[in-house]
Motif scaffolding. Sequence first.
Motif, PDB file in Angstrom:
ATOM      1  N   PRO A 155      98.574 -14.335 -41.751  1.00  0.00           N
ATOM      2  CA  PRO A 155      97.871 -14.141 -40.333  1.00  0.00           C
ATOM      3  C   PRO A 155      96.321 -13.720 -40.154  1.00  0.00           C
ATOM      4  N   GLY A 156      95.833 -13.711 -38.873  1.00  0.00           N
ATOM      5  CA  GLY A 156      94.759 -13.855 -38.131  1.00  0.00           C
ATOM      6  C   GLY A 156      93.506 -14.953 -38.804  1.00  0.00           C
ATOM      7  N   THR A 157      94.192 -15.561 -39.392  1.00  0.00           N
ATOM      8  CA  THR A 157      93.931 -17.401 -39.567  1.00  0.00           C
ATOM      9  C   THR A 157      93.642 -17.939 -38.627  1.00  0.00           C
ATOM     10  N   LEU A 158      92.390 -18.207 -37.242  1.00  0.00           N
ATOM     11  CA  LEU A 158      92.317 -18.887 -36.779  1.00  0.00           C
ATOM     12  C   LEU A 158      92.073 -20.384 -36.853  1.00  0.00           C
ATOM     13  N   TRP A 159      90.853 -20.232 -37.283  1.00  0.00           N
ATOM     14  CA  TRP A 159      89.755 -21.861 -37.676  1.00  0.00           C
ATOM     15  C   TRP A 159      89.856 -21.961 -39.286  1.00  0.00           C
ATOM     16  N   GLN A 160      89.882 -23.251 -39.983  1.00  0.00           N
ATOM     17  CA  GLN A 160      89.205 -23.661 -40.985  1.00  0.00           C
ATOM     18  C   GLN A 160      88.736 -24.973 -40.871  1.00  0.00           C
ATOM     19  N   THR A 161      87.571 -25.581 -41.703  1.00  0.00           N
ATOM     20  CA  THR A 161      87.007 -26.240 -41.693  1.00  0.00           C
ATOM     21  C   THR A 161      87.196 -27.360 -42.868  1.00  0.00           C
ATOM     22  N   PRO A 162      88.525 -28.112 -42.766  1.00  0.00           N
ATOM     23  CA  PRO A 162      89.780 -28.749 -43.925  1.00  0.00           C
ATOM     24  C   PRO A 162      88.068 -29.822 -44.729  1.00  0.00           C
ATOM     25  N   LEU A 163      87.774 -30.296 -45.417  1.00  0.00           N
ATOM     26  CA  LEU A 163      87.465 -31.665 -45.801  1.00  0.00           C
ATOM     27  C   LEU A 163      88.314 -32.582 -45.820  1.00  0.00           C
ATOM     28  N   VAL A 164      87.355 -33.552 -45.402  1.00  0.00           N
ATOM     29  CA  VAL A 164      87.943 -35.107 -45.537  1.00  0.00           C
ATOM     30  C   VAL A 164      88.767 -35.289 -47.029  1.00  0.00           C
ATOM     31  N   ASN A 165      90.143 -35.938 -46.521  1.00  0.00           N
ATOM     32  CA  ASN A 165      90.920 -36.197 -47.596  1.00  0.00           C
ATOM     33  C   ASN A 165      90.656 -38.092 -48.435  1.00  0.00           C
ATOM     34  N   HIS A 166      89.045 -37.871 -48.880  1.00  0.00           N
ATOM     35  CA  HIS A 166      88.741 -39.631 -49.148  1.00  0.00           C
ATOM     36  C   HIS A 166      90.106 -40.337 -49.615  1.00  0.00           C
ATOM     37  N   PRO A 167      90.022 -41.779 -49.275  1.00  0.00           N
ATOM     38  CA  PRO A 167      89.391 -42.263 -48.717  1.00  0.00           C
ATOM     39  C   PRO A 167      89.339 -42.180 -46.961  1.00  0.00           C
ATOM     40  N   GLN A 168      90.503 -41.232 -46.873  1.00  0.00           N
ATOM     41  CA  GLN A 168      90.865 -41.088 -45.140  1.00  0.00           C
ATOM     42  C   GLN A 168      89.614 -40.923 -44.260  1.00  0.00           C
ATOM     43  N   SER A 169      90.217 -41.326 -43.058  1.00  0.00           N
ATOM     44  CA  SER A 169      88.520 -40.620 -42.147  1.00  0.00           C
ATOM     45  C   SER A 169      88.730 -39.683 -41.439  1.00  0.00           C
ATOM     46  N   GLY A 170      90.213 -38.863 -41.388  1.00  0.00           N
ATOM     47  CA  GLY A 170      90.397 -37.716 -40.646  1.00  0.00           C
ATOM     48  C   GLY A 170      91.566 -36.525 -41.499  1.00  0.00           C
ATOM     49  N   ILE A 171      91.410 -35.436 -41.246  1.00  0.00           N
ATOM     50  CA  ILE A 171      91.438 -34.541 -41.276  1.00  0.00           C
ATOM     51  C   ILE A 171      92.513 -33.306 -40.377  1.00  0.00           C
ATOM     52  N   LEU A 172      93.094 -32.702 -39.615  1.00  0.00           N
ATOM     53  CA  LEU A 172      93.744 -31.968 -38.949  1.00  0.00           C
ATOM     54  C   LEU A 172      93.981 -29.962 -39.988  1.00  0.00           C
ATOM     55  N   ALA A 173      93.580 -29.301 -39.176  1.00  0.00           N
ATOM     56  CA  ALA A 173      93.951 -28.159 -39.635  1.00  0.00           C
ATOM     57  C   ALA A 173      94.176 -27.357 -38.589  1.00  0.00           C
ATOM     58  N   LEU A 174      95.430 -26.470 -38.209  1.00  0.00           N
ATOM     59  CA  LEU A 174      96.249 -25.964 -37.547  1.00  0.00           C
ATOM     60  C   LEU A 174      96.688 -24.591 -37.749  1.00  0.00           C
ATOM     61  N   GLY A 175      95.754 -23.783 -36.918  1.00  0.00           N
ATOM     62  CA  GLY A 175      95.833 -22.512 -37.169  1.00  0.00           C
ATOM     63  C   GLY A 175      97.580 -21.102 -37.027  1.00  0.00           C
ATOM     64  N   ARG A 176      96.955 -20.423 -36.380  1.00  0.00           N
ATOM     65  CA  ARG A 176      97.732 -19.398 -36.316  1.00  0.00           C
ATOM     66  C   ARG A 176      98.391 -19.748 -34.061  1.00  0.00           C
ATOM     67  N   VAL A 177      99.522 -19.538 -33.688  1.00  0.00           N
ATOM     68  CA  VAL A 177      99.951 -19.362 -32.698  1.00  0.00           C
ATOM     69  C   VAL A 177      99.814 -18.287 -32.327  1.00  0.00           C
ATOM     70  N   ARG A 178      98.380 -17.925 -30.750  1.00  0.00           N
ATOM     71  CA  ARG A 178      98.397 -16.129 -30.641  1.00  0.00           C
ATOM     72  C   ARG A 178      98.752 -16.685 -29.328  1.00  0.00           C
TER      73      ARG A 178
END
Length: 235
Positions: free
Chosen positions: A159-182
């Motif tokens: 609850p209350g979590t909108l954003w996150q700055t995730p660390l890239v899971n090396h050796p991948q080049s991208g990671i997507l973090a999803l927040g809550r629907v509001r």
Amino acid sequence: MRIKETVSLTGMKRAVAEHMVMSHQQVPSVTVFADLEMDALLTFKREMLDAAAAEAGIRLTLTPIVIKAVAVALQRFPLLNATIGEDGIQLLDEVNIGMAVALPDGNLIVPVIRNAGSMTIIEVAQESNRLAAAAVAGKVSLNDVRGGTFTVSNVGSVPGTLWQTPLVNHPQSGILALGRVREAPVVRDGQLGVGRLMGASLSFDHRVISGLPASEFMACLAELLRMPEMVHAAD
């Protein structure tokens, strides 16, 4: 300063810690943020997908649908489905989505949904449910966590979590973090109303992809979620 307790870094916790430090040190990571409109997707899920999921004996959440949309978008933005090696950037032939799963002991594991782009939404949901259950039960195999090409993390259950700055899971080049629907104010056709939005943040390896195409990937994902029939048709 008095120490109340020392938590040992052993086993999985140590392995995850060392991998995160390595990723943070080696990957020049940048994060872009977006608010994804979810009204059309929620309606499509209710009217078109929930019955099929019930028939398959599973409970369908939003995460498998977004994972499927991510797989479709990655086919259009191959630099986010890539790795970097000594000889240059290597575009990967498979789209294998790692799905971050929090374990009861606080550790994190990332089982992989293989070839997610060629699966139906229901198949993605079945596989994600299987992997999540196996992870919680401690029955994930080594093959289940190998070969990921991109990672999706969902923090929306907090609850209350909108954003996150995730660390890239090396050796991948991208990671997507999803927040809550509001619920939030939105403007459509010049009229102010209430819509349902989901915060999302994409961290990416700036050596592999620059900010403009990374932002265009987020715009593509947003468009797919506004028109979920496109995601469904990509089955």
